[in-house]
Motif scaffolding. Sequence first.
Motif, PDB file in Angstrom:
ATOM      1  N   LYS A  51     -16.307 -13.668  -7.811  1.00 51.86           N
ATOM      2  CA  LYS A  51     -14.924 -13.550  -8.278  1.00 51.86           C
ATOM      3  C   LYS A  51     -14.553 -12.083  -8.500  1.00 51.86           C
ATOM      4  O   LYS A  51     -13.483 -11.633  -8.086  1.00 51.86           O
ATOM      5  CB  LYS A  51     -14.734 -14.338  -9.574  1.00 51.86           C
ATOM      6  CG  LYS A  51     -13.339 -14.247 -10.133  1.00 51.86           C
ATOM      7  CD  LYS A  51     -13.227 -14.988 -11.440  1.00 51.86           C
ATOM      8  CE  LYS A  51     -11.830 -14.800 -12.026  1.00 51.86           C
ATOM      9  NZ  LYS A  51     -11.735 -15.341 -13.385  1.00 51.86           N
ATOM     10  N   ALA A  53     -15.938  -9.449  -7.118  1.00 49.09           N
ATOM     11  CA  ALA A  53     -15.874  -8.762  -5.821  1.00 49.09           C
ATOM     12  C   ALA A  53     -14.596  -9.119  -5.084  1.00 49.09           C
ATOM     13  O   ALA A  53     -13.938  -8.251  -4.485  1.00 49.09           O
ATOM     14  CB  ALA A  53     -17.092  -9.130  -4.973  1.00 49.09           C
ATOM     15  N   ASN A  54     -14.202 -10.391  -5.132  1.00 43.72           N
ATOM     16  CA  ASN A  54     -12.966 -10.824  -4.474  1.00 43.72           C
ATOM     17  C   ASN A  54     -11.742 -10.184  -5.118  1.00 43.72           C
ATOM     18  O   ASN A  54     -10.821  -9.741  -4.421  1.00 43.72           O
ATOM     19  CB  ASN A  54     -12.863 -12.354  -4.518  1.00 43.72           C
ATOM     20  CG  ASN A  54     -11.739 -12.879  -3.674  1.00 43.72           C
ATOM     21  OD1 ASN A  54     -11.452 -12.347  -2.616  1.00 43.72           O
ATOM     22  ND2 ASN A  54     -11.094 -13.929  -4.146  1.00 43.72           N
ATOM     23  N   GLU A  55     -11.722 -10.123  -6.444  1.00 37.10           N
ATOM     24  CA  GLU A  55     -10.598  -9.487  -7.141  1.00 37.10           C
ATOM     25  C   GLU A  55     -10.498  -8.011  -6.768  1.00 37.10           C
ATOM     26  O   GLU A  55      -9.396  -7.494  -6.546  1.00 37.10           O
ATOM     27  CB  GLU A  55     -10.740  -9.642  -8.650  1.00 37.10           C
ATOM     28  CG  GLU A  55     -10.376 -11.017  -9.160  1.00 37.10           C
ATOM     29  CD  GLU A  55     -10.547 -11.151 -10.670  1.00 37.10           C
ATOM     30  OE1 GLU A  55     -10.991 -10.187 -11.331  1.00 37.10           O
ATOM     31  OE2 GLU A  55     -10.231 -12.239 -11.178  1.00 37.10           O
ATOM     32  N   ALA A  56     -11.629  -7.326  -6.709  1.00 35.45           N
ATOM     33  CA  ALA A  56     -11.620  -5.904  -6.349  1.00 35.45           C
ATOM     34  C   ALA A  56     -11.120  -5.724  -4.919  1.00 35.45           C
ATOM     35  O   ALA A  56     -10.309  -4.819  -4.641  1.00 35.45           O
ATOM     36  CB  ALA A  56     -13.020  -5.312  -6.499  1.00 35.45           C
ATOM     37  N   SER A  57     -11.561  -6.593  -4.023  1.00 33.72           N
ATOM     38  CA  SER A  57     -11.112  -6.515  -2.628  1.00 33.72           C
ATOM     39  C   SER A  57      -9.610  -6.765  -2.519  1.00 33.72           C
ATOM     40  O   SER A  57      -8.890  -6.026  -1.836  1.00 33.72           O
ATOM     41  CB  SER A  57     -11.883  -7.538  -1.796  1.00 33.72           C
ATOM     42  OG  SER A  57     -11.337  -7.645  -0.508  1.00 33.72           O
ATOM     43  N   GLU A  58      -9.128  -7.788  -3.195  1.00 37.48           N
ATOM     44  CA  GLU A  58      -7.693  -8.102  -3.145  1.00 37.48           C
ATOM     45  C   GLU A  58      -6.861  -7.001  -3.801  1.00 37.48           C
ATOM     46  O   GLU A  58      -5.760  -6.691  -3.359  1.00 37.48           O
ATOM     47  CB  GLU A  58      -7.414  -9.452  -3.801  1.00 37.48           C
ATOM     48  CG  GLU A  58      -7.946 -10.638  -3.018  1.00 37.48           C
ATOM     49  CD  GLU A  58      -7.382 -10.719  -1.606  1.00 37.48           C
ATOM     50  OE1 GLU A  58      -6.173 -10.540  -1.422  1.00 37.48           O
ATOM     51  OE2 GLU A  58      -8.178 -10.955  -0.682  1.00 37.48           O
ATOM     52  N   ARG A  59      -7.379  -6.409  -4.866  1.00 37.21           N
ATOM     53  CA  ARG A  59      -6.669  -5.307  -5.520  1.00 37.21           C
ATOM     54  C   ARG A  59      -6.544  -4.117  -4.574  1.00 37.21           C
ATOM     55  O   ARG A  59      -5.492  -3.477  -4.492  1.00 37.21           O
ATOM     56  CB  ARG A  59      -7.416  -4.907  -6.794  1.00 37.21           C
ATOM     57  CG  ARG A  59      -6.484  -4.551  -7.916  1.00 37.21           C
ATOM     58  CD  ARG A  59      -7.212  -4.308  -9.231  1.00 37.21           C
ATOM     59  NE  ARG A  59      -7.284  -5.532 -10.003  1.00 37.21           N
ATOM     60  CZ  ARG A  59      -8.409  -6.097 -10.415  1.00 37.21           C
ATOM     61  NH1 ARG A  59      -9.571  -5.543 -10.175  1.00 37.21           N
ATOM     62  NH2 ARG A  59      -8.390  -7.198 -11.112  1.00 37.21           N
ATOM     63  N   ALA A  60      -7.605  -3.839  -3.844  1.00 38.55           N
ATOM     64  CA  ALA A  60      -7.578  -2.728  -2.879  1.00 38.55           C
ATOM     65  C   ALA A  60      -6.572  -3.019  -1.763  1.00 38.55           C
ATOM     66  O   ALA A  60      -5.807  -2.129  -1.356  1.00 38.55           O
ATOM     67  CB  ALA A  60      -8.970  -2.506  -2.293  1.00 38.55           C
ATOM     68  N   LYS A  61      -6.550  -4.265  -1.281  1.00 34.82           N
ATOM     69  CA  LYS A  61      -5.572  -4.631  -0.248  1.00 34.82           C
ATOM     70  C   LYS A  61      -4.145  -4.496  -0.779  1.00 34.82           C
ATOM     71  O   LYS A  61      -3.260  -4.003  -0.084  1.00 34.82           O
ATOM     72  CB  LYS A  61      -5.800  -6.071   0.212  1.00 34.82           C
ATOM     73  CG  LYS A  61      -7.021  -6.272   1.058  1.00 34.82           C
ATOM     74  CD  LYS A  61      -7.174  -7.749   1.414  1.00 34.82           C
ATOM     75  CE  LYS A  61      -8.477  -8.049   2.091  1.00 34.82           C
ATOM     76  NZ  LYS A  61      -8.646  -9.494   2.331  1.00 34.82           N
ATOM     77  N   GLU A  62      -3.933  -4.955  -2.013  1.00 37.82           N
ATOM     78  CA  GLU A  62      -2.594  -4.867  -2.606  1.00 37.82           C
ATOM     79  C   GLU A  62      -2.149  -3.412  -2.755  1.00 37.82           C
ATOM     80  O   GLU A  62      -1.004  -3.068  -2.475  1.00 37.82           O
ATOM     81  CB  GLU A  62      -2.595  -5.562  -3.969  1.00 37.82           C
ATOM     82  CG  GLU A  62      -1.250  -5.542  -4.666  1.00 37.82           C
ATOM     83  CD  GLU A  62      -1.289  -6.192  -6.032  1.00 37.82           C
ATOM     84  OE1 GLU A  62      -0.260  -6.136  -6.717  1.00 37.82           O
ATOM     85  OE2 GLU A  62      -2.335  -6.738  -6.417  1.00 37.82           O
TER      86      GLU A  62
END
Length: 170
Positions: A51, A53-62
């Motif tokens: 979770k 790692a996914n949040e960090a990835s999505e934050r970077a995409k955003e």
Amino acid sequence: MSIWLRILPYIAAVALVAGALFGAYHHGVTVTDAKWQGEWNARDARDATAKAANEASERAKEQARQLSVNKAIQDGQRSIDQATADAAAARASADSLRGAADSLAARLAASQASGNSCTAAASQAATRAAMVLADVLKRADQRAGDLAEAADQARARGLTCERAYDGIAK
């Protein structure tokens, strides 16, 4: 009472065996529960790590999308500012054209006043026609400039919106 004394050791043995069986069962349940609890805790830890790692990835995409949108907005604002500056320059150029039309109409009016009486009526009609034509030219030029400015700004805004959408859609 003597019968009770004879069966009491058997009852005690059965109770002792039942107690031992219950103790063994309870120990098995406790060991199994501890094993499953350990597996659940490990699964929960893996889920929490995934979770995060996914949040960090999505934050970077955003953040990348937002930077793309901000860049599109800045570029769009530059385009709009350029369109506004171009419209102002066109208005200045058009003002000189309108001034030339006014000057021509004024010369025609002045030449009519100093003309012959024979040609005065014809000259007066030609002068009025030239003045109307000059007025129509000025209005048409002004309206064309306004429409061109609005169209340029609308195009710049549309391209900005398109670039922002493309930045988000990636």
